[in-house]
Structure formats: structure tokens, C-alpha cells
Design a protein around this motif. Structure first.
Motif, mmCIF file in Angstrom:
data_model
loop_
_atom_site.group_PDB
_atom_site.id
_atom_site.type_symbol
_atom_site.label_atom_id
_atom_site.label_comp_id
_atom_site.label_asym_id
_atom_site.label_seq_id
_atom_site.Cartn_x
_atom_site.Cartn_y
_atom_site.Cartn_z
ATOM 1 N N GLU A 56 72.029 1.275 42.752
ATOM 2 C CA GLU A 56 72.209 0.387 43.899
ATOM 3 C C GLU A 56 71.259 -0.814 43.872
ATOM 4 O O GLU A 56 71.388 -1.739 44.675
ATOM 5 C CB GLU A 56 71.994 1.155 45.205
ATOM 6 C CG GLU A 56 70.579 1.669 45.419
ATOM 7 C CD GLU A 56 70.321 3.008 44.732
ATOM 8 O OE1 GLU A 56 69.242 3.587 44.907
ATOM 9 O OE2 GLU A 56 71.245 3.471 44.016
ATOM 10 N N SER A 57 70.300 -0.832 42.942
ATOM 11 C CA SER A 57 69.325 -1.935 42.897
ATOM 12 C C SER A 57 69.759 -3.080 42.000
ATOM 13 O O SER A 57 69.065 -4.079 41.906
ATOM 14 C CB SER A 57 67.967 -1.404 42.421
ATOM 15 O OG SER A 57 68.068 -0.904 41.090
ATOM 16 N N VAL A 58 70.909 -2.952 41.327
ATOM 17 C CA VAL A 58 71.353 -3.972 40.380
ATOM 18 C C VAL A 58 72.833 -4.258 40.592
ATOM 19 O O VAL A 58 73.637 -3.326 40.768
ATOM 20 C CB VAL A 58 71.114 -3.531 38.910
ATOM 21 C CG1 VAL A 58 71.619 -4.603 37.953
ATOM 22 C CG2 VAL A 58 69.648 -3.263 38.659
ATOM 23 N N GLU A 59 73.186 -5.538 40.577
ATOM 24 C CA GLU A 59 74.576 -5.978 40.566
ATOM 25 C C GLU A 59 74.866 -6.597 39.208
ATOM 26 O O GLU A 59 74.158 -7.497 38.768
ATOM 27 C CB GLU A 59 74.840 -7.000 41.673
ATOM 28 C CG GLU A 59 74.786 -6.418 43.074
ATOM 29 C CD GLU A 59 75.104 -7.457 44.129
ATOM 30 O OE1 GLU A 59 75.292 -8.645 43.746
ATOM 31 O OE2 GLU A 59 75.182 -7.095 45.316
ATOM 32 N N LEU A 60 75.913 -6.126 38.529
ATOM 33 C CA LEU A 60 76.219 -6.538 37.160
ATOM 34 C C LEU A 60 77.456 -7.424 37.144
ATOM 35 O O LEU A 60 78.475 -7.092 37.753
ATOM 36 C CB LEU A 60 76.441 -5.301 36.283
ATOM 37 C CG LEU A 60 76.637 -5.549 34.783
ATOM 38 C CD1 LEU A 60 75.408 -6.219 34.190
ATOM 39 C CD2 LEU A 60 76.930 -4.236 34.069
ATOM 40 N N ASP A 61 77.358 -8.558 36.471
ATOM 41 C CA ASP A 61 78.480 -9.491 36.333
ATOM 42 C C ASP A 61 78.506 -10.018 34.905
ATOM 43 O O ASP A 61 77.975 -11.073 34.598
ATOM 44 C CB ASP A 61 78.334 -10.644 37.330
ATOM 45 C CG ASP A 61 79.497 -11.627 37.242
ATOM 46 O OD1 ASP A 61 80.544 -11.259 36.666
ATOM 47 O OD2 ASP A 61 79.350 -12.768 37.735
ATOM 48 N N THR A 98 67.618 -5.469 48.518
ATOM 49 C CA THR A 98 68.089 -6.730 47.924
ATOM 50 C C THR A 98 68.263 -6.511 46.424
ATOM 51 O O THR A 98 67.286 -6.453 45.680
ATOM 52 C CB THR A 98 67.085 -7.871 48.157
ATOM 53 O OG1 THR A 98 66.845 -8.015 49.563
ATOM 54 C CG2 THR A 98 67.636 -9.188 47.608
ATOM 55 N N PRO A 99 69.492 -6.305 45.986
ATOM 56 C CA PRO A 99 69.689 -5.965 44.581
ATOM 57 C C PRO A 99 69.404 -7.143 43.654
ATOM 58 O O PRO A 99 69.500 -8.313 44.041
ATOM 59 C CB PRO A 99 71.174 -5.568 44.522
ATOM 60 C CG PRO A 99 71.809 -6.312 45.657
ATOM 61 C CD PRO A 99 70.760 -6.357 46.737
ATOM 62 N N THR A 128 70.485 -9.340 40.449
ATOM 63 C CA THR A 128 71.759 -9.742 39.845
ATOM 64 C C THR A 128 71.567 -9.983 38.354
ATOM 65 O O THR A 128 70.680 -10.736 37.951
ATOM 66 C CB THR A 128 72.297 -11.020 40.500
ATOM 67 O OG1 THR A 128 72.474 -10.800 41.899
ATOM 68 C CG2 THR A 128 73.632 -11.420 39.895
ATOM 69 N N SER A 167 73.799 -11.409 35.334
ATOM 70 C CA SER A 167 75.049 -12.112 35.041
ATOM 71 C C SER A 167 74.974 -12.725 33.651
ATOM 72 O O SER A 167 73.880 -12.889 33.076
ATOM 73 C CB SER A 167 75.312 -13.202 36.076
ATOM 74 O OG SER A 167 74.251 -14.148 36.087
ATOM 75 N N ASP A 178 66.213 -12.296 40.761
ATOM 76 C CA ASP A 178 65.669 -11.495 41.866
ATOM 77 C C ASP A 178 65.335 -12.409 43.034
ATOM 78 O O ASP A 178 65.343 -13.631 42.913
ATOM 79 C CB ASP A 178 64.419 -10.722 41.411
ATOM 80 C CG ASP A 178 63.253 -11.640 41.054
ATOM 81 O OD1 ASP A 178 62.778 -12.378 41.932
ATOM 82 O OD2 ASP A 178 62.807 -11.611 39.881
#
Length: 847
Positions: A707-712, A746-747, A749, A751, A765
Motif C-alpha cells: 500500500e506504500s507504492v503506486e506502480l505505473d 501518502t504512497p 509513485t 512511473s 515521494d
């Protein structure tokens, strides 16, 4: 079987029409009956180029499977087996897929040429090896696919395919170069008018230089000495005086008025001893002409006008810039001077500009180095006045009806003796005294027309005349020699003072010092030789000039420096008076060589000191940061083994989790320490493979909460040439560092996107960020920014990440996140042959 001929179409940018021109030439040759085939042509989806392939025989390409993807490359074996007369090979700078016959396509072309097959190829100016840094500074894109300049220089024919930036942008806007979804990004980035104009200028200048080489070769082969005014070349004649700066600036302004103008400053040195110019002033003028984009040349020649004209015609110059003579008006009786002689003998093909300056007509003063040594013309004039003058004076006096008297006759003859002494020195004056004495005795002392003297007073007069004449001649000669010695000592002191000052300030390299020796003593070559012992062979520590000697005994002049070092000069034998200055130069050369070696040793010592610093920091880190997880593991294990407490299942699970967390932290810390040790010792050897980012980046996130990282990371990104393990460790360190500083809930990102022939991975971050002056320091080993707790790590994560990325040929930089925070930008090179989806500019700039 002879070697095939290579024809290259050179362009300034993709889309100017190189491939189209190559295919048009192929159709013309086929219509003439030439056996012409398409070995490899890439039309990039351009319909007009694709149509041109119709009607031409195409050799089937070779398919190569690499990392699960099938690529096509030129089949060199098939082309050699087919043996056409002409083969079309597009994109000369292309890098072949691993597993191909050769690493580069230009090497494939070399094989075809060696087999006797003519090749027609294409290349863009940005792919030249020597222009890589220039193109990157202009466009911001580093070209990974390059071709050595010499390969293109060896081409039998080179044709420039030119197009104005405006026309090329219109062609781009009409969709004739890239697909419509890439047009806007390309026009806003790589295909900006400034970029295209700069690249066009590079291409035009490179071709102009190549044409100039052809022209010089042709003129040399046909022994053409007259100037062909194909390009403005302006030769500046320097004397070493202060007016040289004015002449150089004037020549630079003349060169700017003509496209491609070139300035060549030349100093003509005589071959007899120290040069007559101030070394300090010549050094200033050399720097000035190089700063203005010109070149400095040093030529040896006793006849200055002839040497200057010979040099100008040799470089096919169109104009010569000279300064107005510094001689005074009366000095023109000895000749028209250099400027007048060059203007008279230049002929109709060379324009001569005589530039006025502040020093014009003020006189040269005492020569700086050559001294007051009498020239040949003055000595001849002295002999004429000393020998012919008394004879003419005797004829004139005997023709007079009234005698002037012996006293006046003696004074007139004495005047001629003094003049001959002033002009020619001692010997002409002695000859004048002797001839004058005889003529006085024969014509003017009774009895005349005999060599006898009847009156003792006349004997006394003639003896006094001869004594005065000899005394005056001796004084004049002594003054000339003293003036020469003073001038020479002045020259030596100026040379040595300037030399010592430049060396002590560290401004002189060994090559520059040797070049100064060559110019000062008018030599062809100078070399500094050394050996370890008396039985060891000589080795060259530095040399300038053509064909430098390898042993002191082979040189015209050798100056020992200690027991195992010598300065060897070739060109002529130096007089003994010059060896004193040469000895000083030799000693300074040894000092410069020692200083250069000491600088190298200091750099090595600095590296060792840095290693010691890192080891000291490592010990500090081991003493605290590594002991923290060990202490936690030790405490948890001791608790579990204790028989005094009955632990519940939940307590045991908590203690086991603490052990696991401590072991993970310890493993991570030790891994970073080992990685930094590998980087410091230079033992990191990346295993580069073509890889998809979406296969590597997710694997780097396993150590952080989901939940701490958003992957794009889009699947349509081009493949990258990286070491999978190093890339995974680098991304993992970046993500862990970002998560550490990012606020809760606050995850971070992660990308990725394509940009030209590069792929960027951004780790963003929303933490406190880092000031601009600290952005580079955070990548140093054992650096932790802000109030990070001591147990948070040893400060190696970012240093290891940057080291791994640079080892793979990429870059890692820190940027501010809009709205607060920090973004780590990891830039990697796209794999050769990949077809990226770029949002702003084409991933490949090879047309």
C-alpha cells in the motif's frame, strides 16, 4: 579483385531524404543495367520511401531471436553469396542485435567492400563519434549509435542531402516522417528550429572540411601553386611585436564577413639562434588567435617574405594581413621591408592588407634576442664606404682646381673611416684607414704620385690619421659587441623569467614547454628522453615536432639533465652561447615532468585517502548501525530460550517476527556495504541484457508494503539494455529511501516513460525534499539527510543505486517534486532495435 567503392549520403537530421535519394540513385543505376540490390533499407513507415523500394531486388533479412523477441538484420552472408555490383545498406551507424555477425553495421559494410562490392549507405551527422558531446549539448539527446569519423572520411563519394529547418518541420507536420501521434512531441523537442539549424551547420562544415581535403590532395597531386579562392583563408603575419594582437583581431573580423572563413596566424623565425620575438608576447598572441577560432603556426625561414608567401600558397590562402612597418622613414633606404616585398610579390591571387597600428613608424628599438649583431647589408655597406669611398673621394679632391689642404683632406678621409666603422664594424674601418693612408700619401703629400713623404710633419699627420681611424673603429666595434651582449642577456632573462613564472604557476604542460623550446631555438623536433639506468634503453617522456629522435646520440643537439635524462633537439647545431638557455629549458622540462608525475601520485593518494575515509565511516557504521539489529536479534533469541518465562503463541510469534525483521535489516545493510565495496574497488561488471522494465521493477518492490507504492510502468515501453540484478537493487534502494521519508498514508509513485532513445524511471515521494545544494551530497557514501534516526541505515542506499546505474551506462539524478518532495530520475538506454512509444520525441533519430 579490387576493393569496392563506398558512397555515403549524409544528412543533418532524420527525414531530410537520404534514404529516398539513395533509392533514386539505385533506380538510375538499374536503368543503366547495373546489378543493384537492397541489402538493408528501413523505410520507417514512410509511404513515399516505401514506394521507392518497388522494382528493386531485396535480399531477405536475417532473423535473430534475442530475449524472446525476433529482430531482423542484414544478412551479410546472403549478400556475399549473391555478389551484386552495388548493395544498398541503410543506417551506417546502426548497432546490430547481439548474435549478429558484427557488432556494428559499418563493420558489415567493410566486409562487403573488402569483397569487391560497391556500397551505397546513409548516415546522419549526429551519429559521428567525434560529435557526440556536441550533439548532446545541442539536442539534449545522447546518441548511442555512432560511427567512427574515419569510416566516413574513407568514402569514395560523399553527398550531402540538405534541407532547411523550416522545410523539414513542414515535412514533419504533414506526417511524412513520423506518425501523427508523434509529430507534436517531435516538433517541440528534437525538431526545434534551433536544433535543426545547429545540426545543419555541423553537417555543412564537416562536408566543407572534407571537400577541402579533396582540394588539397588534388592541388598537391597536380603541383598547383596558385591560389584557388574557393574558401576565405586569411594568413596573419606576426613579428612578435605588440601590434600582432591588432592584426589578429582585424583578420578575425575579415573572416567573419565570409562564410567558413579561417584565420591562420604564422610567425616566421630565423634559423640562427634565439628567435627575435618575445616568447611572452607570442604566447599571448597564440592564445588570442585560438580563442578566436584560428590556428597558430611556427615556420622557420631566413627570408621572411618568401617564407610567408610560401606558407600562404601552401595552405591555399586568399588574403594576407600584415602590419604597417615599425621602421622609421630613413630605414627604408635599406629596402622596402617585409610588407612592401610581400605586397609586390604576392601576385594577383593573394590580397595583401596593410593594417595601421599604434607602433607603426616608431622604430623597432633594440631587438629582443638577436641583439645588435650587424646584418649582412650593413657589413657590405661598410666595406663599400671603407674601400670605394676613399677612392671616390681622392678622385673628387684631385679634380678640384684649388687644394683644400692636407689637414682638411685628412679630416674627410677620417670621416669615411668613421662611417665605415659605424656601418660595418672593425674590419671595414681598418681597411678604410689603410686605403685612406695610402691615398693620402700618394695624392696629397709632397712629392705627389709617389709613396715617399718629404716633410716629417706629413708623416706625423698620416700616422695620427691611421691611429685615430683604428681607435674609432675599435670603439665602434666594442660598442656593437657590448650592445649585442646586453640585448642577448635581456632576451635570455626575459625568456627564463617567463618560463620560470609559467612553470611555477603550473601553467605549462610538458608538451607546451617542449613546443616553446622548438620555437625558441627554431628546431624541427624536440624530445625529452629518460632511462632507468645506464644499461636500460631510452624511452620518450614527451616530444613535439615530426620524426623526433629516440636516442640522444641521434640528435643534432642533446642536453643532459642529470644522469638518466636528456633533452634531444633535431634541426641544426646550436652555437655554444645558446646552450646556456637550453640548459635552463632542460632543467625546467625535468621539473615539469616530475610535477606531472607528482600530480598523478597526489590523485592516487587522494583516492587512497577517500578509501580510508570510507573505511573509517564503515567502522563507525559497523560499531552502531550493524549492532542495532544484532542486539534486537540477540534479545529476541535470548527471550525465546529463557526457561523462566512461559511465552504465549502470540508472544513467540512477535519475537520471531522481531528476529526476522532484524535479520532482514542486517542482510540489507551488509548487502549495501558489500555493494559499495565492489563499487569502490571497480569490480562491478554488469551483465547487460535486453530486458522489459515491467519484469524488473515489480520485483524491486517486494521489501516495502504494497500500500506504500503506486506502480505505473506501461507494457508498451521499449526494452532496455541493463543488468537485471543491478537494476532491481537500484530501484529497491530508491523506493525504500522514498518510503522512509514519505508521510504516512501518502504512497510513493514509481512511473516509467520513453524519451528518445532513453527510458526514464521516476520514484516520486512527498517528503520534506532536499535543497538544491544538497542534491549531489546525498549520493555520497555514508550520508543521511535531515533527522533520519541512526538505526535507519548507514547512508549507502543512494550511493549504491547511483553506482550501479552508472555502471550500466545510465544516470541517476534528484529533482524537486512539484508541490513538495523529491523525485529520483533513473535514466537508462533503450535496447538497440527497440520500437519505443515516446510521448515527446522519436526514440531513434536514425532515418
Amino acid at each position: 579483385m579490387g576493393r569496392g567503392k563506398l558512397r555515403i549520403y549524409l544528412g543533418s537530421a532524420p527525414g531530410v531524404g537520404k534514404t529516398y535519394a539513395m533509392l533514386s540513385e539505385a533506380h538510375r543505376r538499374v536503368e543503366r543495367g547495373t546489378d543493384c540490390v537492397v541489402a538493408y533499407v528501413e523505410h520507417h513507415g514512410r509511404p513515399r520511401t516505401e514506394v521507392m523500394l518497388h522494382g528493386l531486388e531485396q535480399i531477405r533479412r536475417r532473423e535473430i531471436e534475442y530475449r524472446g523477441t525476433v529482430f531482423t538484420e542484414m544478412d551479410v552472408d546472403a549478400v556475399l553469396e549473391r555478389r551484386p555490383a552495388v548493395a544498398l545498406v541503410d543506417e551506417l551507424a546502426h548497432t546490430n542485435v547481439p548474435g549478429s555477425r558484427n557488432a556494428k553495421r559499418w563493420q558489415d559494410v567493410e566486409e562487403l567492400l573488402a569483397a569487391g562490392i560497391d556500397v551505397i549507405s546513409t548516415v546522419n551527422i549526429q551519429h559521428f563519434e567525434s560529435l557526440g558531446d556536441v550533439v548532446e549539448s545541442i539536442t539534449g539527446v545522447r546518441q548511442r549509435e555512432t560511427v567512427p569519423d574515419e569510416v566516413v572520411r574513407r568514402a569514395d563519394q560523399l553527398e550531402l542531402v540538405d534541407m532547411s529547418p523550416q522545410a523539414l518541420r513542414r515535412r514533419m507536420a504533414h506526417g511524412n516522417i513520423y506518425q501523427s501521434d508523434k509529430v507534436d512531441a517531435a516538433l517541440a523537442n528534437y525538431f526545434r528550429p534551433g536544433n535543426l539549424t545547429a545540426l545543419r551547420e555541423l553537417a555543412l562544415l564537416w562536408v566543407a572540411d572534407r571537400v577541402d581535403e579533396y582540394l588539397r590532395q588534388y592541388r598537391g597531386e597536380h603541383n598547383i601553386r596558385s591560389t584557388w579562392q574557393a574558401r576565405e583563408r586569411i594568413v596573419v603575419g606576426l613579428t612578435g611585436g605588440p601590434e600582432g594582437r591588432t592584426l589578429i583581431r582585424r583578420a578575425a573580423r575579415l573572416a567573419e564577413k565570409g562564410a567558413g572563413g579561417e584565420v591562420l596566424a604564422v610567425y616566421i623565425a630565423r634559423s640562427d639562434g634565439l628567435t627575435s620575438a618575445s616568447p611572452k608576447e607570442l604566447a599571448v598572441q597564440r592564445t588570442l588567435v585560438e580563442d578566436l577560432g584560428g590556428t597558430f603556426h611556427h615556420v622557420i625561414g631566413d627570408d621572411v617574405p618568401s617564407a610567408l608567401l610560401e606558407f600562404a600558397r601552401g595552405v591555399n590562402a586568399t588574403q594576407i594581413v600584415l602590419g604597417a612597418s615599425r621602421r622609421r622613414a630613413w630605414q627604408y633606404v635599406f629596402g622596402p621591408g617585409v610588407s612592401g616585398t610581400v605586397a609586390r610579390e604576392s601576385g594577383p591571387d593573394l590580397d595583401v592588407h596593410i593594417v595601421t597600428h599604434d607602433e607603426a613608424g616608431k622604430g623597432r628599438g633594440l631587438p629582443v634576442a638577436r641583439g645588435a649583431r650587424l646584418g649582412r647589408s650593413r657589413i657590405v655597406a661598410g666595406w663599400l664606404v671603407g674601400v670605394a669611398g676613399p677612392v671616390l673621394l681622392s678622385l673628387m679632391l684631385t679634380s678640384l682646381s684649388d687644394s683644400l689642404g692636407l689637414a682638411n683632406d685628412v679630416l674627410l678621409f677620417l670621416f669615411l673611416t668613421v662611417v665605415s666603422a659605424l656601418l660595418g664594424g672593425l674590419l671595414p674601418a681598418l681597411a678604410s684607414a689603410a686605403v685612406g693612408s695610402l691615398l693620402l700619401n700618394y695624392y696629397f703629400t709632397p712629392p705627389t704620385h709617389t709613396l715617399t713623404i718629404s716633410d716629417p710633419k706629413n708623416i706625423v699627420a698620416i700616422v695620427i690619421f691611421f691611429a685615430v681611424a683604428v681607435a674609432v673603429a675599435s670603439v665602434v666595434d666594442l660598442a656593437a659587441r657590448r650592445t649585442h651582449q646586453a640585448a642577448r642577456l635581456r632576451a635570455e632573462s626575459e625568456i627564463l623569467s617567463f618560463l620560470a613564472g609559467s612553470v611555477l604557476r603550473g601553467e605549462t604542460t610538458l608538451d607546451a614547454l617542449l613546443e616553446r623550446v622548438r620555437e625558441t631555438f627554431a628546431m624541427e623536433s624536440v624530445a625529452l628522453l629518460e632511462r632507468q639506468s645506464d644499461v636500460e634503453p631510452w624511452t620518450c617522456a614527451g616530444s613535439v615536432g615530426p620524426s623526433s629522435v629516440q636516442r640522444p646520440e641521434d640528435a643534432d643537439v642533446d642536453m643532459p639533465v642529470g644522469d638518466h635524462m636528456a633533452l634531444a633537439l633535431s634541426g641544426r647545431v646550436l652555437p655554444a652561447e645558446d646552450r646556456r638557455v637550453l640548459a635552463a629549458f632542460a632543467a625546467q622540462a625535468a621539473v615539469v615532468l616530475d610535477r606531472q608525475r607528482l600530480v598523478g601520485q597526489a590523485e592516487e593518494a587522494s583516492r587512497l585517502a577517500e578509501g580510508n575515509r570510507i573505511r573509517t565511516a564503515l567502522l563507525a557504521a559497523v560499531s552502531h548501525d550493524l549492532r542495532t539489529p544484532l542486539a534486537a536479534i540477540k534479545a529476541a533469541v535470548s527471550s525465546l530460550r529463557s526457561d523462566d518465562v512461559a511465552w504465549s503463541d502470540e508472544d513467540e510469534a512477535e519475537l520471531l517476527e522481531a528476529i526476522e525483521d532484524g535479520a532482514d535489516r542486517l542482510d540489507h545493510l551488509v548487502g549495501n556495504l558489500l555493494d559499495m565495496s565492489r563499487l569502490q574497488t571497480g569490480t562491478v561488471t554488469p551483465l547487460i541484457r535486453v530486458t522489459d522494465l515491467d519484469e524488473v521493477v515489480p520485483m524491486a518492490l517486494v521489501a516495502v508494503p504494497a500500500e506504500s507504492v503506486e506502480l505505473d510502468v506501461p507494457e508498451t515501453l521499449p526494452m532496455v539494455a541493463v543488468d537485471r540484478g543491478l537494476l532491481e537493487r537500484s530501484v529497491a534502494n530508491l523506493v525504500e529511501n522514498a518510503v522512509k521519508y514519505s508521510p504516512d498514508a501518502t504512497p510513493v509513485t514509481v512511473s516509467a516513460s520513453a524519451l528518445g532513445d532513453r527510458v526514464e524511471v521516476r520514484v516520486t515521494d512527498r517528503g520534506p525534499g532536499v535543497p538544491d545544494d544538497e542534491k549531489e551530497r546525498i549520493f555520497e557514501p555514508f550520508q543521511r539527510y535531515g533527522d533520519a534516526p541512526r538505526g535507519a541505515g548507514v547512508g549507502l542506499g543512494l550511493a549504491v543505486a547511483r553506482g550501479f546505474v552508472e555502471a550500466m551506462g545510465g544516470t541517476l539524478t534528484a529533482e524537486d517534486t512539484p508541490g513538495g518532495g523529491m523525485t529520483m530520475v533513473l535514466t537508462l538506454r533503450a535496447a538497440p532495435g527497440a520500437a519505443p512509444v515516446s510521448p515527446d520525441l522519436p526514440a531513434r533519430v536514425t532515418s
